[in-house]
Motif scaffolding. Structure first.
Motif, mmCIF file in Angstrom:
data_model
loop_
_atom_site.group_PDB
_atom_site.id
_atom_site.type_symbol
_atom_site.label_atom_id
_atom_site.label_comp_id
_atom_site.label_asym_id
_atom_site.label_seq_id
_atom_site.Cartn_x
_atom_site.Cartn_y
_atom_site.Cartn_z
ATOM 1 N N LEU A 131 0.828 -1.203 0.000
ATOM 2 C CA LEU A 131 0.000 0.000 0.000
ATOM 3 C C LEU A 131 0.865 1.257 0.000
ATOM 4 C CD1 LEU A 131 -2.790 1.346 0.169
ATOM 5 C CD2 LEU A 131 -2.668 1.099 2.647
ATOM 6 N N ARG A 132 2.016 1.163 0.594
ATOM 7 C CA ARG A 132 2.934 2.302 0.657
ATOM 8 C C ARG A 132 3.325 2.758 -0.744
ATOM 9 N NH1 ARG A 132 7.795 3.607 -1.587
ATOM 10 N NH2 ARG A 132 8.777 5.211 -0.391
ATOM 11 N N LYS A 133 3.295 1.841 -1.718
ATOM 12 C CA LYS A 133 3.671 2.206 -3.078
ATOM 13 C C LYS A 133 2.809 3.334 -3.616
ATOM 14 C CE LYS A 133 5.607 -2.275 -4.205
ATOM 15 N NZ LYS A 133 5.482 -3.494 -4.979
ATOM 16 N N SER A 134 1.572 3.405 -3.153
ATOM 17 C CA SER A 134 0.700 4.487 -3.607
ATOM 18 C C SER A 134 1.171 5.841 -3.079
ATOM 19 C CB SER A 134 -0.748 4.230 -3.177
ATOM 20 O OG SER A 134 -0.864 4.283 -1.769
ATOM 21 N N MET A 135 2.037 5.841 -2.075
ATOM 22 C CA MET A 135 2.570 7.082 -1.507
ATOM 23 C C MET A 135 3.973 7.383 -2.023
ATOM 24 S SD MET A 135 1.386 6.811 2.492
ATOM 25 C CE MET A 135 2.677 5.657 2.892
ATOM 26 N N LYS A 136 4.501 6.548 -2.904
ATOM 27 C CA LYS A 136 5.900 6.679 -3.330
ATOM 28 C C LYS A 136 6.240 8.061 -3.865
ATOM 29 C CE LYS A 136 9.536 4.613 -6.139
ATOM 30 N NZ LYS A 136 10.466 5.510 -5.568
ATOM 31 N N LYS A 137 5.462 8.569 -4.804
ATOM 32 C CA LYS A 137 5.770 9.880 -5.383
ATOM 33 C C LYS A 137 5.768 10.976 -4.317
ATOM 34 C CE LYS A 137 4.207 9.118 -10.092
ATOM 35 N NZ LYS A 137 3.277 9.524 -11.142
ATOM 36 N N LEU A 138 4.781 10.927 -3.443
ATOM 37 C CA LEU A 138 4.678 11.918 -2.377
ATOM 38 C C LEU A 138 5.887 11.849 -1.449
ATOM 39 C CD1 LEU A 138 3.122 14.031 -0.702
ATOM 40 C CD2 LEU A 138 1.992 12.118 0.434
ATOM 41 N N LEU A 139 6.256 10.647 -1.022
ATOM 42 C CA LEU A 139 7.388 10.502 -0.108
ATOM 43 C C LEU A 139 8.706 10.881 -0.783
ATOM 44 C CD1 LEU A 139 6.365 7.261 1.760
ATOM 45 C CD2 LEU A 139 6.359 9.589 2.636
ATOM 46 N N TRP A 182 12.631 17.488 -0.910
ATOM 47 C CA TRP A 182 12.471 18.781 -0.261
ATOM 48 C C TRP A 182 13.306 18.842 1.009
ATOM 49 C CZ3 TRP A 182 10.733 20.218 4.561
ATOM 50 C CH2 TRP A 182 10.598 21.593 4.756
ATOM 51 N N GLY A 183 13.255 17.782 1.804
ATOM 52 C CA GLY A 183 14.007 17.753 3.056
ATOM 53 C C GLY A 183 15.509 17.882 2.829
ATOM 54 N N SER A 184 16.018 17.193 1.811
ATOM 55 C CA SER A 184 17.445 17.284 1.492
ATOM 56 C C SER A 184 17.811 18.701 1.063
ATOM 57 C CB SER A 184 17.803 16.302 0.385
ATOM 58 O OG SER A 184 17.612 14.988 0.813
ATOM 59 N N PHE A 199 16.130 21.500 1.747
ATOM 60 C CA PHE A 199 15.943 22.374 2.896
ATOM 61 C C PHE A 199 17.149 22.301 3.829
ATOM 62 C CE2 PHE A 199 14.407 23.092 7.252
ATOM 63 C CZ PHE A 199 13.861 24.358 7.107
ATOM 64 N N ARG A 200 17.604 21.084 4.085
ATOM 65 C CA ARG A 200 18.749 20.899 4.979
ATOM 66 C C ARG A 200 19.992 21.591 4.422
ATOM 67 N NH1 ARG A 200 20.062 17.101 9.089
ATOM 68 N NH2 ARG A 200 22.309 16.972 9.333
ATOM 69 N N LYS A 201 20.229 21.434 3.121
ATOM 70 C CA LYS A 201 21.394 22.077 2.504
ATOM 71 C C LYS A 201 21.300 23.592 2.587
ATOM 72 C CE LYS A 201 22.307 18.362 -0.743
ATOM 73 N NZ LYS A 201 22.168 17.913 -2.140
ATOM 74 N N GLU A 202 20.115 24.130 2.350
ATOM 75 C CA GLU A 202 19.923 25.586 2.368
ATOM 76 C C GLU A 202 20.052 26.173 3.769
ATOM 77 O OE1 GLU A 202 19.272 27.884 -0.124
ATOM 78 O OE2 GLU A 202 19.790 26.249 -1.485
ATOM 79 N N ILE A 203 19.497 25.491 4.753
ATOM 80 C CA ILE A 203 19.458 26.048 6.112
ATOM 81 C C ILE A 203 20.680 25.653 6.935
ATOM 82 C CG2 ILE A 203 18.131 26.075 8.275
ATOM 83 C CD1 ILE A 203 16.821 27.531 5.846
ATOM 84 N N VAL A 204 21.017 24.378 6.909
ATOM 85 C CA VAL A 204 22.074 23.889 7.786
ATOM 86 C C VAL A 204 23.416 23.804 7.069
ATOM 87 C CG1 VAL A 204 22.651 22.046 9.438
ATOM 88 C CG2 VAL A 204 20.288 22.498 8.906
ATOM 89 N N GLY A 205 23.373 23.692 5.766
ATOM 90 C CA GLY A 205 24.608 23.583 5.006
ATOM 91 C C GLY A 205 25.215 22.208 5.003
ATOM 92 N N LYS A 206 24.380 21.183 5.276
ATOM 93 C CA LYS A 206 24.880 19.798 5.296
ATOM 94 C C LYS A 206 24.206 18.979 4.248
ATOM 95 C CE LYS A 206 26.048 19.765 10.155
ATOM 96 N NZ LYS A 206 25.839 19.147 11.425
#
Length: 92
Positions: A67-75, A81-83, A85-92
């Motif tokens: 069922l998780r496959k239906s969420m693949k694109k979203l995840l 986005w998280g990667s 965001f982390r690079k922009e804010i934390v620089g890592k």
């Protein structure tokens, strides 16, 4: 899917099966009680499966269901986005 911790749990499990302790190490600041509650809710909603192995000591692993496959694109988008965001804010 509601709950502060459910998306981080699902994202952690996208990298493969994990035991309770592994999940707790991967998700900073989650208490054992909260992790247990969230895993139970995700299992009830058929997002994850809990596999019990008859070993000493008993081993329990959590994994994502089809069922998780239906969420693949979203995840995938959330991970990207998280990667970024982390690079922009934390620089890592």
């Amino acid at each position: 899917m509601q709950g502060k911790w459910r998306i981080p749990i699902v994202i952690a499990l996208t990298f493969g099966e994990k035991r309770f302790g592994e999940l707790q190490r991967d998700i900073v600041d989650i208490s054992p009680k909260m992790l247990s509650q969230e895993l139970k809710a995700l299992e009830e909603n058929k997002i994850i499966t809990r596999t019990l192995y008859d070993s000493m000591p008993v081993t329990v692993e959590y994994s994502l269901t089809p069922l998780r496959k239906s969420m693949k694109k979203l995840l995938d988008e959330i991970l990207n986005w998280g990667s970024h965001f982390r690079k922009e804010i934390v620089g890592k």
